[in-house]
Design a protein around this motif. Structure first.
Motif, short mmCIF file in Angstrom:
data_model
loop_
_atom_site.label_atom_id
_atom_site.label_comp_id
_atom_site.label_asym_id
_atom_site.label_seq_id
_atom_site.Cartn_x
_atom_site.Cartn_y
_atom_site.Cartn_z
N VAL A 1 0.83 -1.21 0.00
CA VAL A 1 0.00 0.00 0.00
C VAL A 1 0.87 1.27 0.00
O VAL A 1 0.61 2.22 -0.74
CB VAL A 1 -0.97 -0.03 1.20
N LEU A 2 1.96 1.24 0.78
CA LEU A 2 2.87 2.38 0.77
C LEU A 2 3.82 2.32 -0.43
O LEU A 2 4.04 3.31 -1.12
CB LEU A 2 3.69 2.39 2.07
N SER A 3 4.38 1.13 -0.68
CA SER A 3 5.40 1.06 -1.73
C SER A 3 4.85 1.37 -3.11
O SER A 3 5.56 1.89 -3.97
CB SER A 3 6.09 -0.30 -1.71
N GLU A 4 3.55 1.09 -3.34
CA GLU A 4 2.94 1.48 -4.62
C GLU A 4 3.04 3.01 -4.78
O GLU A 4 3.27 3.51 -5.88
CB GLU A 4 1.46 1.07 -4.65
N MET A 5 2.83 3.70 -3.66
CA MET A 5 2.92 5.16 -3.71
C MET A 5 4.37 5.60 -3.94
O MET A 5 4.65 6.60 -4.60
CB MET A 5 2.41 5.77 -2.41
#
Lengths: 645, 728
Positions: free
Chosen positions: A273-277
């Motif tokens: 969820v964070l790494s996609e950003m």
């Protein structure tokens, strides 16, 4: 284990280990050496620290105590210890799933508000509306007349409800073949609510509750099923809805993907969820400009562990390495920032990073390191946080010490992005979407069967060797291999995840299938929560027909050759509880101190659930066990032997 | 290696797509989006687009939608040299895109008058499909082969089609390779082509191969009970129930690969005679998808094997080829070596049963000269009497006419022998070529015996034949035969539904219409026209577990409509629980369902308070505003459609013809050709049921093709339907 060649078969890793040795840097391989001999009671599972009457330990030679202070026997102690690990592994995957459900709900809420305002303020979107609809229908929601945000809200609420549910059955249980559901119901191991099963399992292991090893294992299986058919499956499906369903995609793997002339940001951990950003931020023109100003030719994102697998599957982000390469990535001296979320992050990173310019940045409130910079990630400010982290990396680029930079040359091509849904498309296109060619491949004997090879690395074993040798042998015997996690990364580095590998490694039947479809002989299905994809794909195989009525009928087997995490144990249990024969490498589950429990896990459990465990520390033997099992299943289905055996 | 094939398919698709795009854009530019476009004689618009996308393409603008959909199916990328992405799914999508584009291109060629090509059939009509329905299911036409390209030489081309014909496989011939087309090869060798000869030339380019394919896809909608837009089900129906395969002769280009991919997406395998990379893993087609067989003598058997076609080859010891494909072949006047019957000479054929001890199996007696006698005559005409005598423990007198009726088909199967008519109205010709190969009259007996034992072996054990060629014998035995014919007619005429205790089911068509069952009674034959009650009875004797099962009528629930408890229970089970009740005599109250191969449709015309009847050969408009093909679209597929009924022609002259609604007097219109075909029989029925004048009151297309016209005609004639109780 002293020689570097015995530590890892991976040349890039060997190069970094040499550098570590030369520079006196301490890695897990050194620490595992200094830990020898490891505690025998612990290995056998007969040490109990449950209550303060102990610690107690049972004498495995039968000369000392035969039970603890409370009277718990080796059977009870080993089973309770194992059960607790199942609960911990399950809690990790499921907590991950819960966070995704929350993000989906937040996205639905913001999306709805934005629609009313006519603006777009949020960082996430409902990317795969088709899958949203499919899942919604599966769990009994009406999809007509609802926009994607309304539907996402309903799906999110129902899914989040699964965690706190107290009675009934988990919704995704319905995905299993009818016969499998009946087996579970008969045994009373259909999970009711995800959290409830973790709590109840923990309760049964406390002092003076459950003393019957089989019953403890049944409760353990219910908890494991709540992971595989609950938490993990929710994580996978909701991530697909939120971030997009993977499709076959090319990328590269190994430490060589780090760039000499770019800002290297390594994402490590498990949650996309964070790494996609972060991926999005690494392509932000403003940040790219900033990187240029600092003398870098770009921003290079690379992954370690399952965060790597997540962003690989959806974005094609290159993979720097698997679990045992996290320290080695830092040792390249070329990593500006290693941003970590949760799970499998070695505490040693902090010490190691301090030897280089590398900044370790933690992001989850659940996973903090003493003295390490923490930039807290919140879903509401996902993109801002990601930009901040990337900016930290850019700012750190000038601090890179040229003399300390050694990036190994090794990289390897790979194709990833295979899912339950993709199989339909790649085998049949839009209008003939089907598992038929796969089933026919197995029925005709071109494919002997299917194997899931998954799991971690473990410095007690030669890094990657077990994965690579096992998979090599399976391919040779016409077994199609499905992979996730660090195992997939190991085989990717060995060059098994390119379509060309079929000709080089696969038996003739597997070659013919790969050639007809255009796939590699080894398919990468994603991260370790994506083991749920293997379950749902297996359900599709049964649904397609011709290979029995239950998951345990399929000529298939599973393996975790280099496991280390409690999560691997939980995964093993939900596969066995789903009817799959599963081989574990390294040490057995610390149960050999209890003959009864060992006998149950490797034999008796099969009568209950159709699957069982086997333990082996030799990849050739593992392959032999799996192939024997597959051949037996073929016989049971009255299928001809493998076509080119 | 399949990657090479995948790349060729995708290149081919891109090229066909570009072609379709450019000519469609040009057509729209020159004409307009609202310009009408379509194929002749079909109710399915662009059939491929209709079946897969539920689109009803009527204009160039509609065609554009299809093109845009095809664009979404184009491959993301061509397979790369290294680290390629999975391509099978893209290949199948490309194949479908190719078919959709080919359909657009062909329709535009029709618009500009470029189709059909010379000597070619062009687009295949719906009617052909329906009329072939029965042959497709009863094994007489076990499959289809589409030939693309040209054989290395004419001789090989003929050998390949003969191999297919001999197995009764329907051949679609077309496309070209190296500038030659199989069509011209066959033409040069004087091979008779056309539907009757099982060789249908579709066109000389590969794009026109869409014709057999968009013909095959229509079977899903006409027989399969599937709805337009059920794409996957339609394609799977083709895979499972349409036994077609492709033969690619000569080198394959990208367009052939792309079209082949379309065929494979429909489940049809392709066999090539050149060195191509094979696709052997199964699952998309029934067995292998793409294989090579360079030996032309093996290419047909290979095709049959990988398509899984079941063939009964009758090896009959006669000096010429034998097969259903030769049934429709004509022997033209200039080819005649000898002929019998018609208006030229006395001739008859007669079959009767005898006690077993009176018959010596395989005995053939020729009483009189053989055919070479014509050499000495001025005219090539001889009298002929064929008397076939059979015996068998399960043989019944009632089966005599059934067996006798087969003589026509049996004799026709020999290459170069033509048979028309029956009884003492027959007409037989033997060609010069056939005579030159050593064909004699005894071979007629050989054929009849072999076929009777093959098809009716369960009821017939022995067959002996006497062939008379002397004038006086023929006349003498013709009288004996005639007495028998009359006796049979009387017995059959007296057979009523009330006089029997069992009806028979016919589920022959379930192989392609899975929910349909016919109920055949003495007074209502099967809707295909091919099965009378006696036929089904005999069929049950022959194969007790076969498609025809006896149903004890049991309790009658509704006498007027002819609804029986046992029949309902039977139909519910055998229709896969989709039909709960059927009537024998009503077209409104629980009417019988249809597979799709009905000879006629009875359709309600509420404003006339009656029905029209239209036969499938009639292509014109009917007064209810629908052509046969349009009407047929809503009647087939095993669905009950009150107000509409698929029937066999002869049901019209049955006393039980829609008797629940008043019978024949409800008929207000039928095409002239149908009326004339029923002729005297219909006149007699009119007279018996209403009056002698009623026959004239049934209007035809020369009087009315619209509702208004018809009502005027009916009023003028005081048609009795107008005064009957209202239908609705």
């Amino acid at each position: 284990m002293s020689k570097i060649e015995q530590k890892s078969i991976d040349l890039a890793s060997q190069e970094m280990l040499k550098k570590a040795q030369a520079e006196g840097l301490n890695t897990c391989w050194d620490r595992v050496d200094s830990m020898q001999p490891q505690c025998g009671f612990g290995q056998l599972g007969v040490c109990c620290t449950v209550c303060n009457m102990g610690p107690c330990r049972i004498d495995p030679f039968g000369e000392g105590p035969e039970c603890g202070v409370c009277g718990a026997t080796a059977d009870t102690i080993a089973a309770r210890n194992l059960a607790r690990k199942i609960a911990v592994g399950g809690s990790a995957h499921s907590d991950h799933g819960r966070d995704v459900a929350n993000t989906l709900l937040m996205t639905a809420k913001h999306g709805g508000q934005d629609k009313a305002k006519g603006s777009h303020s949020h960082d996430y979107d409902i990317t795969d509306e088709n899958k949203l609809k499919k899942v919604a229908q599966e769990i009994g929601l009406e999809i007509k007349g609802k926009d994607k945000f309304e539907l996402a809200k309903e799906v999110g609420e129902l899914m989040l409800g699964e965690f706190g549910k107290q009675k009934g059955e988990l919704l995704f249980i319905n995905r299993a073949p009818k016969k499998r559901q009946e087996i579970w119901r008969k045994l009373g191991i259909v999970p009711r609510g995800i959290d409830r099963e973790v709590v109840e399992l923990l309760h049964t292991t406390t002092m003076g509750v459950d003393n019957e090893y089989r019953n403890l294992m049944l409760t353990g299986m219910r908890c494991a099923l709540a992971d595989g058919w609950g938490g993990s499956m929710i994580a996978t499906d909701l991530q697909d809805i939120l971030l997009g369903k993977p499709v076959p995609i090319r990328s590269k793997v190994n430490l060589g993907v780090l760039k000499e002339d770019e800002v290297n940001v390594v994402v490590h951990g498990h949650e996309p969820v964070l790494s996609e950003m972060a991926v999005k931020a690494s392509r932000d023109p403003e940040l790219l400009k900033l990187a240029k100003e600092k003398g870098a030719n770009g921003i290079n994102l690379a992954g370690i562990c399952c965060t790597a697998n997540e962003v690989l599957m959806r974005q094609g982000v290159p993979v720097a390495g698997n679990f045992l390469q996290q320290e080695l990535a830092i040792i390249t001296g070329a990593v500006e920032v290693m941003m970590v979320d949760v799970q499998c992050i070695m505490p040693a990173l902090e010490q190691l990073a301090s030897c280089f310019h590398t900044k370790l940045i933690t992001t989850s409130p659940k996973a903090r390191f003493p003295g390490v910079k923490h930039i807290q990630f919140t879903e509401e400010k996902a993109y801002a946080v990601s930009k901040q982290i990337i900016r930290e990396a850019i700012d750190n680029y000038p601090n890179r010490i040229k003399e300390k930079v050694n990036i190994p040359k090794q990289t390897m091509d790979l194709v990833a992005g295979f899912t339950k849904e993709v199989v339909f498309q790649i085998l049949g296109g839009t209008y003939r979407a089907s598992y038929r060619p796969l089933n026919e491949g197995i029925i005709s004997g071109r494919l002997r069967g299917v194997a899931g090879v998954v799991g971690c690395n473990n410095p007690k074993q030669t890094h990657d060797l077990f994965h690579v040798e096992l998979v090599k042998e399976l391919m040779k015997k016409d077994v199609l291999v499905l992979q996730t996690g660090c195992s997939a990364i190991a085989c990717a580095k060995a060059g098994f995840l390119v379509p060309e590998a079929a000709k080089q490694y696969a038996g003739r039947g597997l070659q013919e299938i790969c050639d007809a479809v255009g796939i590699p002989p080894v398919l990468h299905l994603g991260s370790c929560v994506d083991n749920s994809r293997i379950l749902t794909a297996a359900c599709e195989i049964i649904k397609e027909g011709g290979l029995g009525e239950d998951l345990s009928d399929i000529p298939a087997a599973g393996a975790a050759p280099e496991w280390m995490s409690e999560k691997a144990i939980t995964i093993g249990f939900y596969f066995v509880a789903s009817g799959v024969y599963t081989v574990f490498g390294a040490d057995p589950f610390s149960v050999f101190g209890s003959k009864n429990l060992t006998e149950y896990l490797t034999n008796g459990i099969e009568k209950d659930v159709g699957g069982k465990f086997a333990f082996s520390d030799n990849p050739q033997e593992m392959a032999k066990l799996m192939i024997e099992h597959i051949d037996n299943k073929r016989k049971a289905l009255n299928l001809k032997p493998a076509m080119y055996a | 290696m399949s990657k090479v094939v995948a790349a060729a398919v995708m290149r081919g698709t891109q090229s066909v797509f570009k072609q379709a795009e450019s000519i469609l854009n040009k057509a729209i530019e020159e004409k307009s989006e609202s310009t009408k476009v379509g194929f002749p004689e079909t109710a399915f618009y662009f059939p491929m687009a209709n079946a897969l996308l539920a689109e009803e393409v009527k204009t160039l603008g509609d065609a554009k939608k299809i093109l845009e959909h095809a664009r979404t199916l184009l491959p993301r990328e061509l397979p790369q040299d290294k680290v390629w992405l999975p391509y099978l799914g893209d290949v199948l999508d490309s194949g479908i895109a190719t078919l959709l584009c080919e359909e657009i291109i062909m329709a535009l060629r029709y618009l500009s008058g470029e189709e059909p090509q010379a000597d070619c059939n062009g687009f295949f009509s719906d009617t052909v499909l329906r009329s072939l329905g029965l042959q497709l299911v009863d094994g007489r036409m076990p499959g289809f082969a589409a030939i693309l390209g040209a054989a290395p030489d004419n001789k090989t081309a003929v050998e390949i089609v003969r191999q297919l014909q001999e197995r009764s496989i329907l051949i679609f011939a077309g496309s070209s390779s190296n500038g030659r087309s199989i069509i011209d090869q066959l033409k040069e060798e004087n091979v008779a082509m056309g539907w009757d000869n099982y060789i249908v030339p579709y066109g000389r380019d590969t794009l026109s191969a869409i014709y057999p394919l968009n013909w095959a896809i229509r079977s899903t909608l006409t027989f399969g009970g599937l709805k337009a837009g059920q794409a996957q089900k339609c394609l799977l129906y083709c895979k499972e129930r349409v036994f077609a395969f492709g033969l690619a002769l000569g080198p394959l280009d990208d367009i052939k690969y792309a079209t082949g991919a379309g065929a494979i997406a429909m489940g049809f395998p392709v066999i090539a005679d050149t060195d191509i990379p094979e696709i052997r893993p199964t699952g998309v087609a029934g067995y292998e998808a793409l294989v090579k067989e360079k030996d032309h003598s093996k290419i047909v058997p290979v095709g049959i094997e990988i398509r899984g076609i079941k063939i009964k080859v009758s090896k009959i010891p006669i000096p010429v080829l034998y097969g259903a494909a030769f049934e429709g072949e004509r022997v033209r006047r200039e080819q005649v070596y000898v002929e019998f019957g018609s208006k030229f000479s006395a001739s008859f054929e007669f079959l009767r049963m005898k006690d077993s001890d009176k018959i010596e199996d395989d005995k053939v007696e020729l009483i009189g000269p053989d055919i070479e006698a014509v050499e000495k005559q001025s005219k090539r005409i001889m009298p002929l009497g064929i008397v076939v005598e059979v015996a068998g423990r399960k043989m019944q007198k009632d089966f005599e006419p059934i067996l006798e009726r087969q003589i026509h088909r049996y004799i026709n199967g020999a290459m170069g022998v033509m048979h028309i008519g029956q009884r003492d109205m027959n007409w037989i010709r033997i060609s010069k070529e056939t005579a030159a190969k050593g064909f004699k009259l005894k071979h007629l007996a050989v054929i009849i015996r072999a076929k009777i034992l093959e098809e009716y072996g369960a009821i017939v054990d022995k067959v002996q034949t006497k062939i008379y060629t002397k004038e006086e014998d023929v006349e003498k035995f013709s009288k004996v035969a005639n007495d028998s014919y009359n006796e049979r007619d009387e017995r059959l005429g007296g057979m009523t539904d009330e006089s029997v205790e069992v009806f028979y089911s016919c589920a022959l068509c379930q192989s392609f219409a899975p929910n349909h069952v016919c109920i055949v009674t003495p007074e209502r034959l099967g809707l295909c026209g091919g099965y009378s009650w006696l036929d089904t009875k005999a069929s049950f004797e022959i194969l007790p577990s076969g498609p025809n099962q006896p149903i004890e009528k049991g309790q009658c629930l509704d006498e007027k409509s002819g609804i029986y408890k046992n029949v309902n229970e039977f139909i519910y089970q055998k229709s896969n629980k989709s039909v709960e009740s059927v009537s024998m005599y009503s077209f409104i109250n629980s009417p019988q369902t249809s597979c799709g191969c009905f000879e006629c449709i009875v359709a309600i015309m509420p404003e006339a308070n009656g029905v029209i009847v239209v036969n499938r050969d009639y292509t014109g408009m009917t007064p209810i505003g629908m052509t046969f093909t349009t009407l047929a679209g809503s009647v087939g597929g095993g669905v009950q459609t009150p107000g509409f009924l698929g029937v066999g022609k002869l049901y019209l002259i049955s006393k039980k013809f829609i008797s629940a609604e008043g019978g024949l007097r409800r008929v207000v219109w039928m095409p002239k050709e149908l009326k004339e075909a029923l002729g005297e029989k219909l006149k007699k029925r009119c007279e018996a049921e209403i009056d002698a004048g009623f026959y004239e009151k049934i209007a035809d297309e020369t009087q009315a093709t619209t509702s208004e016209q018809l009502l005027e005609v009916l009023n003028k004639a005081s048609h009795p339907a107008l005064t009957l109780p209202p239908l609705m």
